[in-house]
Design a protein around this motif. Sequence first.
Motif, PDB file in Angstrom:
ATOM      1  N   GLU A 215       0.869 -16.177  48.150  1.00 61.58           N
ATOM      2  CA  GLU A 215      -0.030 -15.335  48.929  1.00 61.58           C
ATOM      3  C   GLU A 215      -0.987 -14.618  47.974  1.00 61.58           C
ATOM      4  N   THR A 216      -2.127 -15.214  47.726  1.00 60.19           N
ATOM      5  CA  THR A 216      -3.110 -14.598  46.825  1.00 60.19           C
ATOM      6  C   THR A 216      -4.486 -15.168  47.128  1.00 60.19           C
ATOM      7  N   THR A 217      -5.500 -14.627  46.455  1.00 52.71           N
ATOM      8  CA  THR A 217      -6.852 -15.178  46.613  1.00 52.71           C
ATOM      9  C   THR A 217      -7.532 -15.241  45.247  1.00 52.71           C
TER      10      THR A 217
ATOM     11  N   SER B 236     -10.899 -10.416  40.247  1.00 49.11           N
ATOM     12  CA  SER B 236     -11.292  -9.010  40.093  1.00 49.11           C
ATOM     13  C   SER B 236     -10.217  -8.179  39.389  1.00 49.11           C
ATOM     14  N   ARG B 237      -8.929  -8.512  39.549  1.00 49.10           N
ATOM     15  CA  ARG B 237      -7.864  -7.705  38.925  1.00 49.10           C
ATOM     16  C   ARG B 237      -7.537  -8.130  37.497  1.00 49.10           C
ATOM     17  N   THR B 238      -7.861  -9.397  37.151  1.00 51.20           N
ATOM     18  CA  THR B 238      -7.441  -9.886  35.822  1.00 51.20           C
ATOM     19  C   THR B 238      -8.552 -10.554  35.020  1.00 51.20           C
TER      20      THR B 238
ATOM     21  N   ALA C   2       6.613 -11.477  21.271  1.00 56.76           N
ATOM     22  CA  ALA C   2       5.889 -11.663  22.540  1.00 56.76           C
ATOM     23  C   ALA C   2       4.382 -11.737  22.300  1.00 56.76           C
ATOM     24  N   CYS C   3       3.609 -10.991  23.076  1.00 57.88           N
ATOM     25  CA  CYS C   3       2.142 -11.135  22.999  1.00 57.88           C
ATOM     26  C   CYS C   3       1.568 -10.645  21.675  1.00 57.88           C
ATOM     27  N   SER C   4       2.348  -9.862  20.917  1.00 56.12           N
ATOM     28  CA  SER C   4       1.884  -9.425  19.589  1.00 56.12           C
ATOM     29  C   SER C   4       2.347 -10.385  18.510  1.00 56.12           C
TER      30      SER C   4
ATOM     31  N   ASP D 274       6.504 -15.925  42.153  1.00 52.70           N
ATOM     32  CA  ASP D 274       6.333 -14.508  41.815  1.00 52.70           C
ATOM     33  C   ASP D 274       4.858 -14.251  41.491  1.00 52.70           C
ATOM     34  N   ARG D 275       4.141 -13.684  42.447  1.00 56.19           N
ATOM     35  CA  ARG D 275       2.684 -13.565  42.255  1.00 56.19           C
ATOM     36  C   ARG D 275       2.284 -12.521  41.229  1.00 56.19           C
ATOM     37  N   ALA D 276       3.243 -11.671  40.819  1.00 55.54           N
ATOM     38  CA  ALA D 276       2.919 -10.671  39.793  1.00 55.54           C
ATOM     39  C   ALA D 276       2.879 -11.278  38.395  1.00 55.54           C
TER      40      ALA D 276
ATOM     41  N   ASP E  79       7.137  -5.421  35.334  1.00 54.09           N
ATOM     42  CA  ASP E  79       6.644  -4.364  36.205  1.00 54.09           C
ATOM     43  C   ASP E  79       5.185  -4.197  35.793  1.00 54.09           C
ATOM     44  N   GLY E  80       4.322  -4.953  36.455  1.00 54.35           N
ATOM     45  CA  GLY E  80       2.929  -5.092  36.037  1.00 54.35           C
ATOM     46  C   GLY E  80       2.202  -3.780  35.839  1.00 54.35           C
ATOM     47  N   LYS E  81       2.383  -2.860  36.775  1.00 57.90           N
ATOM     48  CA  LYS E  81       1.682  -1.569  36.720  1.00 57.90           C
ATOM     49  C   LYS E  81       2.060  -0.787  35.464  1.00 57.90           C
ATOM     50  N   THR E  82       3.383  -0.740  35.184  1.00 58.68           N
ATOM     51  CA  THR E  82       3.855   0.013  34.014  1.00 58.68           C
ATOM     52  C   THR E  82       3.369  -0.650  32.730  1.00 58.68           C
TER      53      THR E  82
ATOM     54  N   PRO F 224      -9.275  -9.429  21.028  1.00 56.97           N
ATOM     55  CA  PRO F 224      -8.159  -8.807  21.738  1.00 56.97           C
ATOM     56  C   PRO F 224      -7.218  -9.842  22.350  1.00 56.97           C
ATOM     57  N   HIS F 225      -5.949  -9.502  22.425  1.00 51.91           N
ATOM     58  CA  HIS F 225      -5.011 -10.312  23.208  1.00 51.91           C
ATOM     59  C   HIS F 225      -5.550 -10.406  24.633  1.00 51.91           C
ATOM     60  N   GLN F 226      -5.433 -11.583  25.229  1.00 55.43           N
ATOM     61  CA  GLN F 226      -6.037 -11.823  26.539  1.00 55.43           C
ATOM     62  C   GLN F 226      -4.952 -11.753  27.627  1.00 55.43           C
ATOM     63  N   ALA F 227      -4.671 -10.528  28.098  1.00 59.15           N
ATOM     64  CA  ALA F 227      -3.663 -10.358  29.151  1.00 59.15           C
ATOM     65  C   ALA F 227      -4.314  -9.990  30.468  1.00 59.15           C
ATOM     66  N   ASN F 228      -5.342  -9.184  30.371  1.00 54.05           N
ATOM     67  CA  ASN F 228      -6.036  -8.707  31.561  1.00 54.05           C
ATOM     68  C   ASN F 228      -7.403  -8.204  31.099  1.00 54.05           C
ATOM     69  N   LYS F 229      -8.448  -8.670  31.734  1.00 57.72           N
ATOM     70  CA  LYS F 229      -9.811  -8.303  31.314  1.00 57.72           C
ATOM     71  C   LYS F 229      -9.996  -6.792  31.320  1.00 57.72           C
ATOM     72  N   ARG F 230      -9.299  -6.101  32.235  1.00 57.54           N
ATOM     73  CA  ARG F 230      -9.458  -4.642  32.310  1.00 57.54           C
ATOM     74  C   ARG F 230      -8.863  -3.952  31.070  1.00 57.54           C
ATOM     75  N   ILE F 231      -7.775  -4.539  30.524  1.00 61.97           N
ATOM     76  CA  ILE F 231      -7.182  -3.977  29.290  1.00 61.97           C
ATOM     77  C   ILE F 231      -8.142  -4.211  28.117  1.00 61.97           C
TER      78      ILE F 231
ATOM     79  N   GLY G 122      -6.110 -17.837  30.760  1.00 58.42           N
ATOM     80  CA  GLY G 122      -5.165 -16.800  31.140  1.00 58.42           C
ATOM     81  C   GLY G 122      -4.470 -16.247  29.907  1.00 58.42           C
ATOM     82  N   ASN G 123      -3.240 -15.773  30.111  1.00 60.31           N
ATOM     83  CA  ASN G 123      -2.469 -15.169  29.022  1.00 60.31           C
ATOM     84  C   ASN G 123      -1.516 -16.221  28.450  1.00 60.31           C
ATOM     85  N   THR G 124      -1.836 -16.700  27.259  1.00 63.49           N
ATOM     86  CA  THR G 124      -0.962 -17.690  26.607  1.00 63.49           C
ATOM     87  C   THR G 124      -0.029 -17.007  25.602  1.00 63.49           C
TER      88      THR G 124
HETATM   89  O1  UT7 Z   1       0.649  -9.775  27.924  1.00 67.84           O
HETATM   90  C1  UT7 Z   1       1.261  -8.547  28.055  1.00 67.84           C
HETATM   91  C2  UT7 Z   1       2.000  -8.445  29.291  1.00 67.84           C
HETATM   92  N1  UT7 Z   1       1.338  -8.332  30.534  1.00 67.84           N
HETATM   93  C3  UT7 Z   1       0.286  -7.548  30.820  1.00 67.84           C
HETATM   94  O2  UT7 Z   1      -0.334  -6.918  29.998  1.00 67.84           O
HETATM   95  C4  UT7 Z   1      -0.048  -7.445  32.266  1.00 67.84           C
HETATM   96  C5  UT7 Z   1      -0.241  -6.045  32.706  1.00 67.84           C
HETATM   97  N2  UT7 Z   1      -0.383  -5.882  34.130  1.00 67.84           N
HETATM   98  C6  UT7 Z   1      -1.418  -6.395  34.841  1.00 67.84           C
HETATM   99  O3  UT7 Z   1      -2.256  -7.101  34.322  1.00 67.84           O
HETATM  100  C7  UT7 Z   1      -1.527  -6.003  36.304  1.00 67.84           C
HETATM  101  O4  UT7 Z   1      -0.605  -4.985  36.567  1.00 67.84           O
HETATM  102  C8  UT7 Z   1      -1.304  -7.174  37.310  1.00 67.84           C
HETATM  103  C9  UT7 Z   1      -2.462  -8.146  37.199  1.00 67.84           C
HETATM  104  C10 UT7 Z   1       0.013  -7.873  37.047  1.00 67.84           C
HETATM  105  C11 UT7 Z   1      -1.307  -6.609  38.712  1.00 67.84           C
HETATM  106  O5  UT7 Z   1      -2.503  -5.902  38.978  1.00 67.84           O
HETATM  107  P1  UT7 Z   1      -2.475  -4.413  39.571  1.00 67.84           P
HETATM  108  O6  UT7 Z   1      -3.870  -4.034  39.757  1.00 67.84           O
HETATM  109  O7  UT7 Z   1      -1.623  -3.579  38.653  1.00 67.84           O
HETATM  110  O8  UT7 Z   1      -1.796  -4.643  40.969  1.00 67.84           O
HETATM  111  P2  UT7 Z   1      -0.500  -3.944  41.560  1.00 67.84           P
HETATM  112  O9  UT7 Z   1       0.733  -4.523  40.942  1.00 67.84           O
HETATM  113  O10 UT7 Z   1      -0.685  -2.461  41.510  1.00 67.84           O
HETATM  114  O11 UT7 Z   1      -0.616  -4.407  43.040  1.00 67.84           O
HETATM  115  C12 UT7 Z   1      -1.671  -3.971  43.903  1.00 67.84           C
HETATM  116  C13 UT7 Z   1      -1.527  -4.700  45.224  1.00 67.84           C
HETATM  117  C14 UT7 Z   1      -0.125  -4.652  45.793  1.00 67.84           C
HETATM  118  O12 UT7 Z   1      -0.213  -4.574  47.182  1.00 67.84           O
HETATM  119  P3  UT7 Z   1      -0.001  -3.166  47.939  1.00 67.84           P
HETATM  120  O13 UT7 Z   1       1.365  -2.714  47.558  1.00 67.84           O
HETATM  121  O14 UT7 Z   1      -1.095  -2.280  47.421  1.00 67.84           O
HETATM  122  O15 UT7 Z   1      -0.157  -3.554  49.380  1.00 67.84           O
HETATM  123  C15 UT7 Z   1       0.472  -5.967  45.399  1.00 67.84           C
HETATM  124  O16 UT7 Z   1       1.501  -6.398  46.243  1.00 67.84           O
HETATM  125  O17 UT7 Z   1      -1.834  -6.072  45.042  1.00 67.84           O
HETATM  126  C16 UT7 Z   1      -0.721  -6.873  45.502  1.00 67.84           C
HETATM  127  N3  UT7 Z   1      -0.640  -8.044  44.637  1.00 67.84           N
HETATM  128  C17 UT7 Z   1      -1.341  -9.157  44.852  1.00 67.84           C
HETATM  129  N4  UT7 Z   1      -2.202  -9.502  45.824  1.00 67.84           N
HETATM  130  C18 UT7 Z   1      -2.747 -10.740  45.762  1.00 67.84           C
HETATM  131  C19 UT7 Z   1       0.102  -8.205  43.517  1.00 67.84           C
HETATM  132  N5  UT7 Z   1      -0.090  -9.425  42.993  1.00 67.84           N
HETATM  133  C20 UT7 Z   1      -0.983 -10.044  43.815  1.00 67.84           C
HETATM  134  C21 UT7 Z   1      -1.593 -11.320  43.810  1.00 67.84           C
HETATM  135  N6  UT7 Z   1      -2.467 -11.616  44.798  1.00 67.84           N
HETATM  136  N7  UT7 Z   1      -1.338 -12.240  42.857  1.00 67.84           N
END
Ligand code: UT7
Length: 331
Positions: A30-32, A38-40, A115-117, A154-156, A220-223, A255-262, A285-287
């Motif tokens: 379930e994603t788009t 926009s998030r990554t 890991a990523c470092s 696991d969409r996270a 825990d993506g947010k943390t 930079p390490h490529q985990a998320n464009k916002r980082i 993506g993140n390799t």
């Molecule tokens: O390499 C080092 C390790 N990893 C990282 O550095 C990754 C760090 N984390 C991230 O990049 C981001 O936290 C993610 C990309 C994983 C997630 O983005 P976010 O902006 O932090 O989203 P969120 O987890 O706060 O979720 C926001 C919403 C949630 O819905 P509700 O609760 O607001 O209704 C999620 O369920 O987005 C939902 N969501 C998704 N929706 C569509 C989470 N994953 C997805 C998805 N598609 N793939």
Amino acid sequence: MSKTTAAITAVHGYVPDYVLDNKELETMIETTDEWITSRTGIKERRILKGEGNGSSVMGAEAVKGLCKKRGISPEEIDLIICCTVTADHIFPATANIISDKIGATNAFGFDLNAACSGFLYGVVTGSKFIESGSHKKVIVVGVDKMSSIIDYEDRATCIIFGDGGGAVLLEPNEEGLGIQDSILKSDGSGAQFLNQKAGGSAYPPTHETIDAKEHYARQDGKTVFKFAVTNMADVSAEIMEKNNLTSDDIAWLVPHQANKRIIDATARRMGVSDEKVMLNIHKYGNTTSGTIPLCLWEYESQLKKGDNIVLAAFGGGFTWGSIYLKWAYNS
Ligand code: UT7
């Protein structure tokens, strides 16, 4: 007598052919495409297919390409450090498998898990063998087959990660080029937020661990995001201050490529403009350990001898760090 530094003298990368794009992910979870982009900042990632193909397949290709480019034979390599969290096996080390695959018969090798470092830790470790004078040709491989530990339900996590990697050759430099400084950090209290719980000695694999999907990477993506934004930006600013570098002095941020916002937050904190930031997250993506050498490989033709470059990463562990180096050659 001038101090011997360790310089990158060649770089090469490898990504598998199969492209898993956001459209295909839309059919799996379930994603788009819009949400992921926009998030990554990620549009697609590569997946290594084929039974029995592990990270060593990609690492070996990267090192083979590197040797060819530099005009050296694999027998000349003294040491191979393979940075990975997706080793072919728990043991032996993937570095040994790569050595065997390419015919690096005179090299010793070991794996390094940060890991990523990982690639940053590997470059710093490898540079010590060069600086001490004990070894002359050290290869650092950063490679991960993340698809082997990803739960595609696991969409996270599954939207972020991909497969690929690269390698650099470190050699002695007497002109003051190469690695100038580094800051490496870790904090094991972050383990709970990003890990692969089972499969090691704490939770050896059982039917139960498989059923509970504990052999997959979880985060825990947010943390992780919060820690990554703060620490990657801080450690990049810290290495600039330590070396009296202004943003004008810096030719490239890698930079390490985990998320464009980082990445954007790190560049902003350093005062570095977008055109100086290496980016390939949209394609791969993140390799994990692979992102930084893959960037260097893709931007190699734009790098000039003497360029000041900052590498920065944050990842599981937690681990993070930065390296300041002066590029050592024109390609
Ligand atoms: O390499 C080092 C390790 N990893 C990282 O550095 C990754 C760090 N984390 C991230 O990049 C981001 O936290 C993610 C990309 C994983 C997630 O983005 P976010 O902006 O932090 O989203 P969120 O987890 O706060 O979720 C926001 C919403 C949630 O819905 P509700 O609760 O607001 O209704 C999620 O369920 O987005 C939902 N969501 C998704 N929706 C569509 C989470 N994953 C997805 C998805 N598609 N793939």
